[in-house]
Design an enzyme around this catalytic site. Structure first.
Site, PDB file in Angstrom:
ATOM      1  N   SER A 182       8.172  -4.050  18.051  1.00 38.42           N
ATOM      2  CA  SER A 182       8.177  -3.428  19.373  1.00 38.42           C
ATOM      3  C   SER A 182       9.058  -2.186  19.395  1.00 38.42           C
ATOM      4  O   SER A 182       8.885  -1.302  20.238  1.00 38.42           O
ATOM      5  CB  SER A 182       8.677  -4.432  20.420  1.00 38.42           C
ATOM      6  OG  SER A 182       7.857  -5.578  20.441  1.00 38.42           O
ATOM      7  N   HIS A 235       2.448 -10.237  17.173  1.00 41.32           N
ATOM      8  CA  HIS A 235       2.390 -11.342  18.133  1.00 41.32           C
ATOM      9  C   HIS A 235       0.977 -11.906  18.224  1.00 41.32           C
ATOM     10  O   HIS A 235       0.789 -13.126  18.331  1.00 41.32           O
ATOM     11  CB  HIS A 235       2.827 -10.863  19.520  1.00 41.32           C
ATOM     12  CG  HIS A 235       4.227 -10.341  19.579  1.00 41.32           C
ATOM     13  ND1 HIS A 235       4.508  -9.001  19.704  1.00 41.32           N
ATOM     14  CD2 HIS A 235       5.422 -10.980  19.530  1.00 41.32           C
ATOM     15  CE1 HIS A 235       5.823  -8.831  19.736  1.00 41.32           C
ATOM     16  NE2 HIS A 235       6.406 -10.007  19.627  1.00 41.32           N
ATOM     17  N   LEU A 255       3.917  -6.939  23.513  1.00 40.56           N
ATOM     18  CA  LEU A 255       3.212  -7.591  22.419  1.00 40.56           C
ATOM     19  C   LEU A 255       2.426  -6.599  21.564  1.00 40.56           C
ATOM     20  O   LEU A 255       1.846  -5.644  22.070  1.00 40.56           O
ATOM     21  CB  LEU A 255       2.261  -8.651  22.974  1.00 40.56           C
ATOM     22  CG  LEU A 255       2.901  -9.725  23.864  1.00 40.56           C
ATOM     23  CD1 LEU A 255       1.855 -10.756  24.272  1.00 40.56           C
ATOM     24  CD2 LEU A 255       4.072 -10.409  23.168  1.00 40.56           C
TER      25      LEU A 255
END
Length: 282
Positions: A186, A37, A33
């Site tokens: 990510s 997020h 995360l």
């Protein structure tokens, strides 16, 4: 915050919550995360009494030559982000828990998937639809939150939720960017320092195109060519696509009007980055 590892326990909790009249905000993720997020979690926290976060790297949405094994995982980091953003339940199932046997049923997504990332990832959105059908049935959300960085995914999800009369409101959330404009992802950790610098030109190309549209350009091909040539000039990345479509239908347009999306995907040595802008043109 409570961590749940089994479908049975998660379903029991959410059934009881919904029976008691509680609203549930759900944020499905594949983990690792970041601030993007966290923005979804904060939005869910603002709008619901209960927040459920799922962390599950779904194997069904990865193709045979894609980066399932390389996808970054760090559950300790994820737990910290969840706690910092006041998550009530973290649903963290294993692959065996989510798929205890071979699927006997699938979900075929027939619209909005043959362009952009879907064109190069056959079966990807079927995998997304299957896992979300399962997760929606497990978490029973009032609202589910998705980032617009993957705007095609948002369009597909909105379509399949409407088609199957799933009682959940899909809430798209704007792309979260680094201070220099790079869309948070990510996968950014895989960029070399040089690639990280070059990646800034992705968003810059979109901003230049947006300015051209806002000053009167209505030819879609001129805009997409401008974006592609800009990225090829200022980066060593390979442009997978630079496309413009009506949104959310993802229909081809020649003349730019109404709500549109301008989306790009660029492949660097070890990572493929996507970005987009949506705007309404009168």
């Amino acid at each position: 915050m409570k961590i749940i590892n089994t479908v049975q326990e998660m379903q029991q909790i959410t059934n009881e919550l919904r029976a008691s009249g509680k609203s549930i905000g759900f944020v499905p993720t594949m983990g690792y995360l970041h601030e993007g997020h966290a923005t979804l979690l904060r939005k869910a926290r603002e709008e619901n009494e209960i927040v459920v976060l799922s962390v599950f790297v779904n194997p069904l949405q990865f193709g045979p030559n894609e980066d399932l094994d390389r996808y970054p995982r760090d559950i300790d980091r994820d737990e910290n982000v969840a706690k910092e953003n006041s998550v009530d339940y973290l649903f963290y199932p294993s692959v065996e828990e989510m798929y205890p046997a071979e699927q006997t049923t699938t979900v075929e997504v027939v619209k909005r998937t043959d362009v952009l990332c879907g064109k190069q990832r056959p079966g990807h959105f079927a995998g997304v639809a299957i896992v979300l059908m399962k997760l929606f049935n497990i978490t029973l959300p009032t609202r589910a939150y998705f980032g617009m960085k993957d705007a095609q995914q948002v369009a597909v999800i909105e379509g399949f939720v409407a088609d199957f009369n799933i009682p959940v409101t899909i809430v798209p959330v704007d792309i979260v960017r680094e201070e220099d404009g790079l869309a948070k992802s990510s996968r950014n950790v895989y960029l070399s320092p040089e690639e990280r610098e070059e990646a800034l030109h992705l968003y810059r190309s979109l901003c230049i195109a947006k300015e051209r549209i806002e000053t009167g350009e209505r030819n879609a091909e001129i805009i997409t060519t401008l974006v592609k040539e800009y990225i090829e000039t200022y980066t060593k990345g390979t442009v997978d696509y630079a496309d413009l479509y009506a949104y959310p239908s993802l229909q081809v347009v020649d003349k730019i009007e109404g709500r549109i999306i301008l989306a790009i995907a660029v492949k660097f040595d070890n990572v493929r980055l996507i970005d987009n802008i949506t705007l309404t043109v009168k």
